[in-house]
Design an enzyme around this catalytic site. Structure first.
Site, short mmCIF file in Angstrom:
data_model
loop_
_atom_site.label_atom_id
_atom_site.label_comp_id
_atom_site.label_asym_id
_atom_site.label_seq_id
_atom_site.Cartn_x
_atom_site.Cartn_y
_atom_site.Cartn_z
N HIS A 1 3.25 6.67 -7.09
CA HIS A 1 2.55 7.88 -7.50
C HIS A 1 3.52 9.07 -7.51
O HIS A 1 3.42 9.97 -8.36
CB HIS A 1 1.39 8.14 -6.55
CG HIS A 1 0.30 8.99 -7.10
ND1 HIS A 1 -0.82 9.31 -6.38
CD2 HIS A 1 0.14 9.60 -8.30
CE1 HIS A 1 -1.61 10.08 -7.12
NE2 HIS A 1 -1.04 10.28 -8.28
N HIS B 1 0.83 -1.21 0.00
CA HIS B 1 0.00 0.00 0.00
C HIS B 1 0.87 1.26 0.00
O HIS B 1 0.69 2.15 -0.85
CB HIS B 1 -0.91 0.00 1.23
CG HIS B 1 -1.73 1.25 1.37
ND1 HIS B 1 -3.03 1.34 0.96
CD2 HIS B 1 -1.42 2.48 1.88
CE1 HIS B 1 -3.49 2.57 1.19
NE2 HIS B 1 -2.53 3.27 1.76
N GLU B 2 1.79 1.35 0.95
CA GLU B 2 2.60 2.56 1.05
C GLU B 2 3.48 2.74 -0.18
O GLU B 2 3.75 3.87 -0.59
CB GLU B 2 3.44 2.54 2.33
CG GLU B 2 2.63 2.57 3.61
CD GLU B 2 1.64 3.73 3.69
OE1 GLU B 2 1.93 4.80 3.10
OE2 GLU B 2 0.59 3.58 4.32
N HIS C 1 1.79 4.68 -2.90
CA HIS C 1 2.01 6.13 -2.80
C HIS C 1 3.36 6.51 -3.39
O HIS C 1 3.49 7.53 -4.08
CB HIS C 1 1.98 6.56 -1.33
CG HIS C 1 0.63 6.54 -0.69
ND1 HIS C 1 -0.45 7.21 -1.21
CD2 HIS C 1 0.19 5.94 0.45
CE1 HIS C 1 -1.50 7.03 -0.41
NE2 HIS C 1 -1.14 6.26 0.59
#
Length: 680
Positions: free
Chosen positions: A468, A461-462, A465
């Site tokens: 992105h 999940h992290e 980011h």
């Protein structure tokens, strides 16, 4: 490449004192620059207004983000003092910037010109920021907003520090007998906690630090129900007033009142409406529409799961006493193990941290986007456990650095997050410097760091980011990476979680930490079969938290806000009225330790996790259908390039929803979210 070439700070040279000096100097220099931009007599142009405005913001941001790295990831009294000192300075400077009517006039002049689409969007976003600060209001209202903003910044900082202290003070000392049921790795981690914090451990052989969520995931391993109850009570009673030193409720109530007043001055009914208007949701009605569709089926799932768990708990060997909320995770994992043949302690042997990161997270990024990662042990982070990797494109082009800080430490903020010191942009930095933070218990020296399945998902999940941020390809720095509306920012990170369980990715990283043997097929099949298991619990705790956040931010100017000693009653009444109150499952965060909304920028925006998940679920469906090649579930370069082109590279260089619609060929179908969470 060296520290200087990347723009990576030499962290060992940075002190709290030097950090404050650098920030004060940067603010002064930025103020001078803004005055020169605003006072020009020449007609506003991109070159004389937008370019220096954007580049000046970058120069200011760098020392701030370096300081914030230490404040959040190192902590301690000296860095807390830095936070206390710089927070009001930054709030004042932010107001000085966006309440400057001369600057506003120059951006309005730019907005009326014939600009390329990306530049026009950037100017429009700055104009939106001017309006959100009240630049269009009269001098009296602006003066009041300045006062509010300064005080709200101070309150958010103080609340965050209290929540950290509450987690530290709430650490539980455990005896040998109380650790029954823990794996050797879990026990070793708690022993290491006690060894590194002897004053807090006070002679106890084991020390359990509290993480932010109400339910402590490790409690699923404790065999003793009394120990589980002790952990549960310590967690949910944090910040509830039983200890004045860790009671933020007065500050929270004041912050809620001030946010309501701020929203009123800006022309909104309440703060939630103000936040929604700045986001992709657009309105509180849109938020409510999604939440309302989830309430009844979530409660139905919770009751169904509760009945299952009570029966299985009562039938299990050695289970004595009445089933309680503190037993939920223990019973849930026991049922998962029996139903899907998954033993968490056995599973963790195949989930060693560095295999997960380098052979799982990085591997998926390479398969999808062609990224290459090279360890850089010659480059040091801000703490001894921080690891650094150089990130390159497939053709060798350097994108920047990724720093992984995965271990918990005294003073570090709880939870998991991504942040950056620099982002790439045409008018900005050449290289990105991106961080991921988790709070995994550090094992004893020589022992492996074995993760739970939830922690594996958090790693992916992290890093979503981070992708992105790393893959951004925009002109203007303010539009780079994760600088998107709050309710869009979680979308790419949630999509990236899907690769954790992908068969090819799992095969590459799920190796026994001692033997190197691959994860047995029965465990792999169990993970696959258990997908969607316990969705009632996970949906209930986050839905309750979302609704609490919305309730605290639906007060209007002049409304009667609960007093500090009424906070718990307000929680109960709010959840009961919303139809989500559960006798078994507390909100993921109760008000007193709801760091996201009172200290970390998610105020009235915690709904974004569910809002983004609707986009995520629909996108995962795309990967697994239209994006799939030869049954690979979307793990291919063509699918990755489309995700990169439509979403990851575009940042906030246009309305982010356009990218989603390009990818999917339509607007979002929330049915995918309801199906994923077993709500349809």
């Amino acid at each position: 490449m060296t520290y200087e070439a990347f723009g990576l700070p030499e962290f060992s040279t940075i002190t709290p004192e030097s950090s404050v000096v650098q920030i004060r100097e940067a603010i002064a220099q930025h103020s001078t620059l803004l005055a020169s931009i605003a006072s020009q007599e020449a007609v506003a142009t991109v070159e004389n207004t937008l370019v220096p405005f954007e580049r000046g913001a970058l120069a200011l941001k760098r020392p701030i983000m370096i300081a914030w790295t230490f404040i959040e990831s190192v902590g301690g009294r000296e860095w807390e003092a830095v936070e206390t000192e710089i927070t009001p300075l930054l709030a004042t400077h932010d107001d000085d910037t966006y309440l400057d009517t001369q600057l506003l006039g120059r951006f309005e002049a730019l907005g009326s010109q014939d600009l390329d689409a990306e530049t026009a969007w950037c100017v429009a976003e700055h104009l939106k920021e001017f309006r959100a600060h009240g630049a269009h209001l009269g001098s009296e209202d602006q003066a009041r907003l300045r006062t509010l903003n300064g005080r709200m910044a101070e309150l958010a900082s103080s609340i965050g520090q209290i929540i950290v202290k509450a987690g530290q003070d709430g650490a539980l000392r455990l005896s040998e007998e109380e650790t029954a049921g823990l794996s050797e790795a879990e026990r070793a981690g708690l022993a290491a906690n006690a060894a590194t914090n002897p004053q807090r451990a006070a002679g106890a052989p084991y020390l359990l630090n509290l993480t932010l969520p109400s339910q402590q995931l490790i409690s699923s391993s404790f065999a003793n129900p009394d120990t589980r109850q002790r952990i549960f009570e310590a967690s949910v009673s944090r910040c509830d007033g039983h200890d004045a030193a860790t009671d933020p409720r007065e500050l929270i109530v004041e912050l809620v009142r001030l946010r309501a007043e701020q929203a009123g001055l800006l022309g909104f009914e309440n703060y939630a409406e103000f936040v929604a208007s700045q986001s992709t949701a657009g309105s509180s009605e849109a938020v409510d529409s999604l939440l309302d569709s989830m309430v009844a089926p979530t409660q139905k799932n919770v009751e169904h799961e509760a009945q299952q768990l009570k029966r299985s708990y009562a039938d299990s060997a050695g289970a004595a006493g009445t089933f309680a909320p503190s037993d939920w995770l223990y019973a849930q994992e026991a049922l998962r193990a029996s139903r899907f043949a998954i033993d968490n302690s056995e599973l963790s042997n195949y989930l060693e941290l560095w295999h997960v990161v380098e052979d799982g997270v990085f591997y998926a990024a390479n398969r999808l986007y062609g990224l290459q990662f090279a360890a850089r042990p010659d480059l040091a982070g801000y703490a001894e456990d921080v690891r650094v990797w150089e990130v390159r494109e497939e053709d060798g082009t350097v994108l920047g650095l990724f720093l992984g800080d995965y271990y918990a430490r005294e003073g570090k903020r709880g939870g998991a997050w991504m942040h950056e010191i620099s982002l790439r942009a045409g008018q900005g930095n050449e290289y990105a410097i991106i961080f991921n933070n988790l709070n995994v218990t550090k094992p004893a020296p020589g022992e492996p760091t074995l993760l739970t399945w939830d922690q594996v998902n958090t790693c992916f999940h992290e890093f979503g980011h981070a992708l992105h941020a790393l893959l951004t390809d925009v002109e203007w720095p303010s539009a780079a990476g994760t600088n998107v509306p709050r309710d869009f920012v979680e979308f790419p990170s949630q999509v990236n979680e899907v690769w954790a369980a992908h068969p090819e990715v799992l095969s590459n990283y799920a190796l026994h930490w001692q033997t190197g043997e691959p994860m047995p097929q029965r465990l792999r099949e169990g993970l696959s079969a258990s997908d969607g298991f316990a969705e009632g619990f996970s949906t209930s705790e986050i839905l309750q938290a979302v609704l609490l956040d919305q309730a605290w931010h639906r007060f209007g100017t002049g409304d009667s806000v609960p007093k500090a000693d009424e906070v718990e009653a307000f929680e109960q009444q709010t959840l009961q009225r919303a139809g989500v109150l559960s006798e078994w499952i507390p909100p993921r965060y109760r008000t007193g330790y709801f760091n996201h909304i009172f200290s970390s920028g998610y105020a009235a925006g915690y709904y974004s996790y569910l809002w983004s998940e609707a986009l995520d679920a629909d996108t995962v469906d795309w990967f697994q259908t239209e994006g799939s090649q030869a049954g690979d579930g979307g793990l291919n370069r063509a699918a990755g390039l489309k995700m990169r082109s439509c979403i990851l590279s575009r940042g906030n260089s246009r309305n982010p929803l356009i990218g989603f619609e390009e990818l999917r060929g339509r607007s979002v179908d929330t049915g995918a979210l309801l199906r994923r969470r077993r709500l349809s």
